[in-house]
Scaffold this active site. Structure first.
Site, short mmCIF file in Angstrom:
data_model
loop_
_atom_site.label_atom_id
_atom_site.label_comp_id
_atom_site.label_asym_id
_atom_site.label_seq_id
_atom_site.Cartn_x
_atom_site.Cartn_y
_atom_site.Cartn_z
N SER A 1 63.18 -4.19 60.16
CA SER A 1 62.35 -5.11 59.38
C SER A 1 62.97 -5.33 58.00
O SER A 1 64.10 -5.77 57.92
CB SER A 1 60.92 -4.59 59.31
OG SER A 1 60.28 -4.75 60.56
N LYS B 1 39.41 -18.91 49.31
CA LYS B 1 39.76 -17.99 48.23
C LYS B 1 39.49 -16.55 48.63
O LYS B 1 40.25 -15.65 48.27
CB LYS B 1 38.98 -18.35 46.96
CG LYS B 1 39.31 -17.46 45.77
CD LYS B 1 40.79 -17.53 45.42
CE LYS B 1 41.12 -16.66 44.23
NZ LYS B 1 42.57 -16.67 43.96
#
Length: 312
Positions: free
Chosen positions: A124, A176
């Site tokens: 990764s 949000k």
């Protein structure tokens, strides 16, 4: 039965011993602060002859690597540093931290050659920081690749409902507060976050394609998140050679027309905030003993929201 006077004397001596131990630690702290902390973190000097620099990246890659990046950038500009040995033993970590280290390695590689030597795992973000190198060495059993991005967010809203706790969230817009630990993820929020993950993934794929000089489409066929052993990664073009750090150093020395005995100097940056934990643990070890100190002091790694991490 023990003599009461003897018991009192022993208690008095014990209190004095603790007092002097605490005093010694306090004096050490004051001296360290007076020196600016430089004696604890010794950076390997840029020696006066031609040499190779080595940077070790191990464990989880955090979000803030500014000190290490500064060392890499300064080494790239140092005349006596002829190349970089990047030793990676990491399952990955923060996407932003991996990107920043990747870019620093790429800047170095644009000026001088970089060779990567992989330990037990370089996956990764650990693979992300490796791809700008001119050559990558890995062991046959090294786990690498795992090209992908993951974003996780806990949802304890069900648990809160069961215990009768309700949390109101006031947000400026419907997306949000996504994701939220106290509210289920909405379909719109899931779509938005999936787009973020997809964009970060595209960036990762582009880094691999550019660094390994491979077509993007080929990288995508390899980038389903799976890890590869070093023996699997070699024919796929994810690494260049099965070998050890000694092999990597020898390759870099030959490329730069340097002797096999060329010095390799470690560049080390203090881990952010960890000197506090180490100092606290040392103090507690003196006062309470190592066993208690280990149970009192714990350390963590700061990660951002999205991570590129191999998780077995």
């Amino acid at each position: 039965m023990a003599d009461p006077d003897l018991v009192v004397d022993r208690l008095r001596l014990r209190r004095r011993l603790i007092f002097w131990r605490v005093g010694a630690v306090a004096a050490f702290v004051l001296a360290w602060l007076g020196l600016g902390g430089h004696t604890l973190f010794h950076h390997a000097p840029m020696i006066g002859s031609d040499h190779l620099a080595r940077v070790r990246v191990s464990g989880i890659i955090g979000s803030d690597n500014r000190k290490l990046i500064d060392l890499i950038d300064r080494a790239a500009k140092a005349d006596r540093v002829r190349g970089l040995v990047l030793s990676v033993d990491s399952p990955g970590g923060s996407v932003s931290g991996g990107e920043a280290l990747h870019d620093a390695v790429a800047r170095f590689a644009a000026r001088k050659p970089v060779v990567v030597t992989m330990g037990g795992v370089a996956a990764s973000a650990g693979y992300m920081i490796s791809v700008p190198a001119q050559r990558i060495f890995a062991g046959q059993s090294t786990l690498t690749g795992s090209i992908g991005v993951i974003m996780q967010a806990p949802d304890v809203s069900g648990l809160l409902d069961r215990v009768g706790v309700r949390v109101d969230e006031l947000v400026s817009g419907p997306l949000k507060g996504q994701p939220s630990a106290v509210q289920p993820l909405s379909p719109e929020g899931r779509q938005m976050l999936q787009g973020v993950v997809a964009d970060l993934f595209d960036q990762f794929v582009t880094m691999v394609a550019d660094g390994r000089h491979m077509p993007v489409d080929k990288v995508r066929t390899l980038a389903d998140g799976r890890p590869y052993t070093g023996r699997q990664a070699l024919p796929l073009g994810l690494i260049d050679q099965i070998g050890t750090e000694r092999d990597a150093v020898a390759w870099l020395a030959r490329k730069q027309h340097l002797p096999d005995t060329v010095p390799v100097v470690d560049l080390k940056a203090p881990a952010k905030g960890k000197w506090i934990s180490r100092l606290t643990r040392s103090m507690l070890s003196v006062i309470l003993g190592e066993e208690w100190a280990g149970s009192v002091v714990s350390q963590g790694v700061a990660l951002d929201g999205a991570v590129a991490l191999w998780k077995p």
